[in-house]
Design a protein around this motif. Structure first.
Motif, PDB file in Angstrom:
ATOM      1  N   GLN A 277      73.765  -6.733   7.628  1.00 24.37           N
ATOM      2  CA  GLN A 277      73.891  -7.796   6.622  1.00 24.37           C
ATOM      3  C   GLN A 277      72.593  -7.957   5.834  1.00 24.37           C
ATOM      4  O   GLN A 277      72.618  -8.247   4.636  1.00 24.37           O
TER       5      GLN A 277
ATOM      6  N   LEU B  25      74.055 -15.585   9.580  1.00 24.62           N
ATOM      7  CA  LEU B  25      73.726 -16.887  10.145  1.00 24.62           C
ATOM      8  C   LEU B  25      74.401 -17.076  11.511  1.00 24.62           C
ATOM      9  O   LEU B  25      73.765 -17.475  12.495  1.00 24.62           O
TER      10      LEU B  25
ATOM     11  N   LYS C 229      74.697  -5.404  13.668  1.00 27.25           N
ATOM     12  CA  LYS C 229      75.518  -6.031  12.622  1.00 27.25           C
ATOM     13  C   LYS C 229      74.664  -6.959  11.752  1.00 27.25           C
ATOM     14  O   LYS C 229      74.842  -7.028  10.530  1.00 27.25           O
TER      15      LYS C 229
ATOM     16  N   ASP D 200      86.589  -9.614   5.758  1.00 24.37           N
ATOM     17  CA  ASP D 200      85.286  -9.055   6.109  1.00 24.37           C
ATOM     18  C   ASP D 200      85.213  -8.880   7.630  1.00 24.37           C
ATOM     19  O   ASP D 200      85.225  -9.849   8.387  1.00 24.37           O
TER      20      ASP D 200
ATOM     21  N   ARG E 180      76.348 -15.134  -0.547  1.00 21.51           N
ATOM     22  CA  ARG E 180      76.739 -15.946   0.612  1.00 21.51           C
ATOM     23  C   ARG E 180      77.543 -15.126   1.618  1.00 21.51           C
ATOM     24  O   ARG E 180      77.522 -15.430   2.809  1.00 21.51           O
TER      25      ARG E 180
ATOM     26  N   TYR F 100      84.380 -10.504  13.229  1.00 23.39           N
ATOM     27  CA  TYR F 100      83.790 -10.164  14.531  1.00 23.39           C
ATOM     28  C   TYR F 100      83.021 -11.336  15.105  1.00 23.39           C
ATOM     29  O   TYR F 100      83.232 -11.752  16.250  1.00 23.39           O
ATOM     30  N   ILE F 101      82.139 -11.914  14.290  1.00 20.15           N
ATOM     31  CA  ILE F 101      81.271 -12.959  14.838  1.00 20.15           C
ATOM     32  C   ILE F 101      82.037 -14.257  15.070  1.00 20.15           C
ATOM     33  O   ILE F 101      81.780 -14.978  16.026  1.00 20.15           O
TER      34      ILE F 101
ATOM     35  N   ASN G 173      74.378 -17.388  17.254  1.00 16.16           N
ATOM     36  CA  ASN G 173      75.047 -16.977  18.482  1.00 16.16           C
ATOM     37  C   ASN G 173      74.099 -16.186  19.379  1.00 16.16           C
ATOM     38  O   ASN G 173      74.092 -16.360  20.602  1.00 16.16           O
TER      39      ASN G 173
ATOM     40  N   ASP H  30      82.849  -8.018   9.627  1.00 14.68           N
ATOM     41  CA  ASP H  30      81.701  -8.574  10.333  1.00 14.68           C
ATOM     42  C   ASP H  30      81.845 -10.072  10.530  1.00 14.68           C
ATOM     43  O   ASP H  30      81.482 -10.608  11.576  1.00 14.68           O
ATOM     44  N   ILE H  31      82.394 -10.739   9.517  1.00 11.92           N
ATOM     45  CA  ILE H  31      82.622 -12.186   9.670  1.00 11.92           C
ATOM     46  C   ILE H  31      83.676 -12.415  10.745  1.00 11.92           C
ATOM     47  O   ILE H  31      83.531 -13.276  11.629  1.00 11.92           O
TER      48      ILE H  31
ATOM     49  N   LYS I  14      80.903 -21.310   3.068  1.00 12.76           N
ATOM     50  CA  LYS I  14      80.125 -20.173   3.566  1.00 12.76           C
ATOM     51  C   LYS I  14      78.756 -20.186   2.917  1.00 12.76           C
ATOM     52  O   LYS I  14      78.681 -20.466   1.713  1.00 12.76           O
ATOM     53  N   PRO I  15      77.646 -19.892   3.537  1.00  6.65           N
ATOM     54  CA  PRO I  15      77.579 -19.614   4.980  1.00  6.65           C
ATOM     55  C   PRO I  15      77.548 -20.925   5.767  1.00  6.65           C
ATOM     56  O   PRO I  15      77.069 -21.932   5.256  1.00  6.65           O
TER      57      PRO I  15
ATOM     58  N   ALA J 218      83.689 -13.855  18.318  1.00  3.06           N
ATOM     59  CA  ALA J 218      82.711 -13.940  19.407  1.00  3.06           C
ATOM     60  C   ALA J 218      82.333 -15.395  19.667  1.00  3.06           C
ATOM     61  O   ALA J 218      82.303 -15.848  20.817  1.00  3.06           O
ATOM     62  N   VAL J 219      82.071 -16.129  18.567  1.00  2.00           N
ATOM     63  CA  VAL J 219      81.648 -17.525  18.695  1.00  2.00           C
ATOM     64  C   VAL J 219      82.758 -18.376  19.310  1.00  2.00           C
ATOM     65  O   VAL J 219      82.538 -19.150  20.238  1.00  2.00           O
TER      66      VAL J 219
ATOM     67  N   LEU K 146      75.484 -13.573   4.167  1.00  2.00           N
ATOM     68  CA  LEU K 146      74.760 -14.643   4.867  1.00  2.00           C
ATOM     69  C   LEU K 146      75.617 -15.298   5.943  1.00  2.00           C
ATOM     70  O   LEU K 146      75.098 -15.751   6.966  1.00  2.00           O
ATOM     71  N   THR K 147      76.941 -15.340   5.698  1.00  2.00           N
ATOM     72  CA  THR K 147      77.846 -16.000   6.647  1.00  2.00           C
ATOM     73  C   THR K 147      77.779 -15.345   8.029  1.00  2.00           C
ATOM     74  O   THR K 147      77.470 -16.027   9.017  1.00  2.00           O
ATOM     75  N   PRO K 148      78.043 -14.019   8.142  1.00  9.18           N
ATOM     76  CA  PRO K 148      77.935 -13.428   9.480  1.00  9.18           C
ATOM     77  C   PRO K 148      76.495 -13.417   9.992  1.00  9.18           C
ATOM     78  O   PRO K 148      76.272 -13.592  11.195  1.00  9.18           O
TER      79      PRO K 148
END
Lengths: 131, 532
Positions: free
Chosen positions: B352, B325, B348, A14, B318, A19-20, B330, A16-17, A106-107, A23-24, B321-323
Motif C-alpha cells: 500500500q 491504517l 501487504k 479491493d 484514501r 483481507y484486513i 491490527n 487488500d481491504i 475511508k480510511p 482479519a480484524v 490508506l484504508t488497508p
C-alpha cells in the motif's frame, strides 16, 4: 456453508481491504463472508441466507454499491442494515443516495469501525459482548 | 392752403354766361364742375355730364340730394362744406362704377373759389386714374410674382440641399434602412441595407419587404410568413417592432444574423402611410457571443474536470490508506497481544505504501509537466537494455503471462533519461496486463527506422473504440464505466507518458480497434539524429 447467527457480509472489490477487514473482524470473533461485487453478494445471500449486517463499498465493477443497494432493497426491503464504506468527499450523501443505515469514511480506524458496527448490529449480537 | 385766387375781371363776373368760357371748359377732357355755396351745380363741362350720365340742363340748379340717397348726399355735402369753410383743397381717391358697370378709380379734387361779389364756389375736377392704377397694380403684381419666384427657387434649393443632406446621412448610416409605403413596398433603401443583402450591387425599390426577406428565417424557427415581417407588422399594428433577431442566408449564399426594428410612419393627419425598417448586421457580434460562450464552456469544463479530478485523487489516495491504517492498527494489536505479526500483513502494508508513493509521484510529475518544470537527466543509453530489463521485471511479477520481447541484435543507442523511458515502458506494459484477460499474451517489439526507433507494446485485449482513442493521452481522462471501476487510477498515466516522450522529441500513439487488441507505441529519435 451457512452464515453463523449474526454474520457480517463485506462487499469490497479491493482484495487488500477485504483481507484486513476479515482479519480484524475475525479477531473480534465475528463471522465474516466476502463478496467482490454486488452480484457476487446477491448470489451469496441467495445461497446462504441473510447476514446481520452488510458493509458495502460503492465503486465496484460488475455491480456497484448503488445497484446492489437498489436490488437488495427491492428483494429484501430493510431487513438487514447496510453500512456504506466510501472514500468519497461526502460520505453522508453517498449513504443517503442508497438509503443506507450508516456510513463509514475511508480510511477508518478499527475503533471507528467497531463503534459503527455496534450502532447498527442487532442488540443481541455476539459482537456487543466481546467488543 | 387753397389755390391762389385772382380777383375777377368784369368779364369774369358771370362766367356761366360766357359762351367763350364754356367752349374752353368743354375742351377739357376731365370732368369739371362748379357748385355754389348751396351745393347746387352752377357750371359743368361736357366731360362731367358724360361722367355723371345726365344732361346739363337736368343738373344745373340741382344738388346731390336730387340724385343720391339722403345719407350719401349728406356725406357729400359735409365734405364739400369742409372745403368751402376751410378753403383747403381736398383730394379724394375713390372707386366709381359707371353706368356701363365698369369700375373706375377716380381722384376728385375740390377747391374753394370766391368771386368778386364775395360768394363762395366749390370747383371740382375729376380724374380717372384707373389706367395708372392698373399699371401700378400690374407692376406690383410683376414684382410680387418675381419675389414669389425667387422665394420658390430658394425654397426648392433649400429642399434639394436638405434632401441631399438627408440622403447622404441615410447613405452614411452603418445601419441598413428601408422605407416602406403603406402596402409594405420598399420606396427607398440605403447603401448599408443593400450591402447586407447583396454586397452593394442591387438597389431595392418597388419590391415587397417580404421578397427581400424571403431567404430569412426567424430566430424562433418555423416557416416564413410574409405578414410576419417587422415593417408590415409595424404598419398593421400601428406600433414599433423593436429588436427582432433573424438568422439569414444572403444572396451570395453566406449566413448572417440581423437585428431588425421597424417604426410606422404617419402623414400630416396622423394616418399611417408607411414604415421605416432598420437592419443591423450583428453577425460578428453573434460570432463573438458564440466564441465567448464556447470559451466559457471550455473553461467550465476544465474547471469541472479539475474538481472531478480532485475528487478522484482524494478517493485514490484514501483507497490504499484504508488497508494501510487497518493493517498497522491490527499489527500493533497483534504485537501487543501475541508478541508477533504475520509477515503477510507487513508485505501487504508495504504494497500500500508503494501504491501511495506511485500516486504521489504521478501527481508531482503531472504538475511538473504542466508547468514545464520536469528536467530530464539525458545520457547515452541502450534502449534494448531498458526494454529487456522492464520486460523481465513484469514477467517476474506476472509469471502466468506470456510476455514476448523482440529486439534488434546489438545495442540501439539513444540520448535519453533511462528512468523516464523505463517509466513510460512500464506504464504501457502495466496497462497491457491490467486491461487484458489473465492468460492473454503480450508482445514488446523494438524496430529501428532510419533516424528513429520504435517500441511497440501489443496486447490481445478488447481493443479501444476510435472515439476514445483520441482522449487516451489527455490529462485526467478516464475511460467511463466498467473499465474505470475495474482499474481505478488518477487518469494521469498515459498523459505523463506522452509528455515524457515529447520531452525526448518523440511521440506516443495507439493503433487499436474494438475486438482486435491494442498496440501502444513510442517513437524516439536515435542518438545523433536531427530532432524537429
Amino acid at each position: 456453508m451457512k452464515f453463523a447467527d449474526h454474520p457480517i457480509l463485506v462487499i469490497e472489490d479491493d482484495e487488500d481491504i477485504g483481507y484486513i477487514l476479515e482479519a480484524v473482524l475475525k479477531a473480534k470473533n465475528c463471522t465474516v463472508q466476502q463478496a467482490r461485487n454486488g452480484r457476487e453478494a446477491l448470489e451469496l445471500i441467495e445461497r446462504e441466507g441473510l447476514p446481520s449486517l452488510i458493509l458495502l463499498d460503492m465503486r465496484m465493477p460488475v455491480m456497484n454499491g448503488w445497484q446492489f443497494a437498489a436490488a437488495f432493497r427491492a428483494k429484501y426491503d430493510r431487513r438487514v442494515p447496510i453500512v456504506v464504506m466510501t472514500a468519497a468527499s461526502d460520505p453522508e450523501m453517498r449513504a443517503r443516495q442508497v438509503q443506507a443505515d450508516g456510513w463509514i469514511a475511508k480510511p477508518f480506524s478499527i475503533r471507528a469501525l467497531v463503534e459503527c458496527l455496534q450502532r447498527h448490529l442487532p442488540s443481541d449480537h455476539l459482537f456487543n459482548h466481546v467488543a | 392752403m387753397g389755390p391762389v385766387i385772382v380777383p375777377p375781371s368784369p368779364t369774369d363776373l358771370a362766367p356761366e354766361k360766357s359762351a367763350f368760357f364754356k367752349a374752353i371748359l368743354n375742351t377739357i377732357a376731365d370732368p369739371v364742375f362748379v357748385k355754389d355755396d348751396q351745393h347746387r351745380w352752377v357750371l359743368l363741362n361736357d366731360a362731367y355730364c358724360e361722367f355723371f350720365g345726365a344732361k346739363r340742363e337736368d343738373l344745373i340748379g340741382k344738388s346731390d340730394y336730387d340724385f343720391f340717397p339722403g345719407e350719401q348726399a349728406k356725406t357729400f355735402w359735409a365734405m364739400d362744406l369742409a372745403v368751402l369753410e376751410s378753403g383747403r383743397t381736398n383730394e379724394n381717391e375713390e372707386l366709381f362704377t359707371d353706368r356701363y358697370g365698369v369700375t373706375h378709380t377716380i381722384v376728385t379734387r375740390k377747391s374753394r373759389y370766391q368771386n368778386g361779389d364775395g360768394r363762395l364756389f366749390l370747383v371740382g375736377t375729376i380724374r380717372d386714374v384707373s389706367g395708372k392704377k392698373e399699371a401700378e397694380a400690374h407692376r406690383l403684381n410683376l414684382a410680387l410674382e418675381h419675389r414669389a419666384r425667387l422665394e420658390a427657387e430658394r425654397e426648392r434649393k433649400q429642399t434639394e440641399e436638405s434632401n441631399a443632406r438627408l440622403h447622404s446621412i441615410l447613405e452614411a448610416l452603418p445601419v441598413g434602412v428601408f422605407v416602406l409605403d403603406r402596402e409594405g413596398k420598399v420606396i427607398e433603401s440605403n447603401a448599408a441595407a443593400n450591402f447586407i443583402w447583396t454586397g452593394g450591387h442591387t438597389h431595392f425599390s418597388g419590391v415587397s419587404e417580404h421578397s427581400i426577406h424571403q431567404d430569412w428565417s426567424p430566430d424562433r424557427g418555423g416557416p416564413l410568413i410574409p405578414g410576419d415581417w417587422a415593417g408590415v407588422t409595424a404598419i398593421r399594428r400601428a406600433q414599433a417592432v423593436l429588436g427582432e433577431v433573424a438568422d439569414i442566408r444572403r444572396r451570395d449564399g453566406s449566413n448572417g444574423t440581423i437585428l431588425i426594428s421597424a417604426v410606422p410612419l404617419h402623414d400630416a393627419r396622423g394616418a399611417i402611410n408607411g414604415a421605416v425598417v432598420t437592419n443591423s448586421d450583428i453577425t460578428q457580434l453573434r460570432q463573438l457571443e458564440v466564441e465567448l460562450r464556447a470559451a466559457k464552456e471550455t473553461a467550465e469544463a476544465a474547471s469541472r474536470l479539475k474538481s472531478e479530478f480532485l475528487d478522484i485523487a482524494a478517493h485514490e489516495l484514501r483507497t490504499p490508506l484504508t488497508p494501510l491504517l487497518a493493517l498497522l492498527e491490527n499489527g500493533i494489536e497483534q504485537v501487543t497481544q501475541n508478541g508477533r505479526i504475520p509477515i503477510e500483513q507487513l508485505q501487504k502494508a508495504l504494497k500500500q505504501v508503494f501504491r501511495l508513493n506511485g500516486l504521489v509521484d504521478d501527481l508531482l510529475d503531472a504538475s511538473r509537466l504542466e508547468h514545464g518544470r520536469l528536467v530530464l537527466r539525458l545520457v547515452e543509453t541502450d534502449l534494448n537494455g531498458i526494454v529487456r530489463e522492464c520486460v523481465s521485471e513484469f514477467q517476474a511479477r506476472a509469471p502466468g503471462r506470456k510476455i514476448g520481447c523482440e529486439t534488434p541484435a546489438g545495442a540501439v543507442w539513444i540520448t535519453a533519461d533511462p528512468d523516464r523511458i523505463y517509466h513510460v515502458l512500464s506504464n504501457l506494459l502495466d496497462n497491457a496486463i491490467r486491461y487484458t484477460p489473465e492468460r492473454s499474451p503480450i508482445e514488446v517489439v523494438v524496430t529501428v527506422l532510419n533516424g528513429q526507433v520504435k517500441v511497440e507494446v501489443t496486447d490481445h485485449g478488447a481493443g479501444i473504440a476510435p472515439e476514445q482513442q483520441k482522449n487516451l493521452f489527455t490529462r485526467f481522462y478516464r475511460a467511463n464505466g466498467e473499465q474505470m471501476l475495474r482499474h481505478p487510477g488518477l487518469g494521469l498515466g498515459l498523459y505523463i507518458c506522452s509528455q515524457l516522450v515529447a520531452l525526448h522529441h518523440g511521440e506516443v500513439g495507439v493503433r487499436s480497434a474494438p475486438g482486435q487488441g491494442s498496440s501502444f507505441f513510442m517513437v524516439l529519435p536515435r542518438k545523433g539524429a536531427k530532432v524537429a
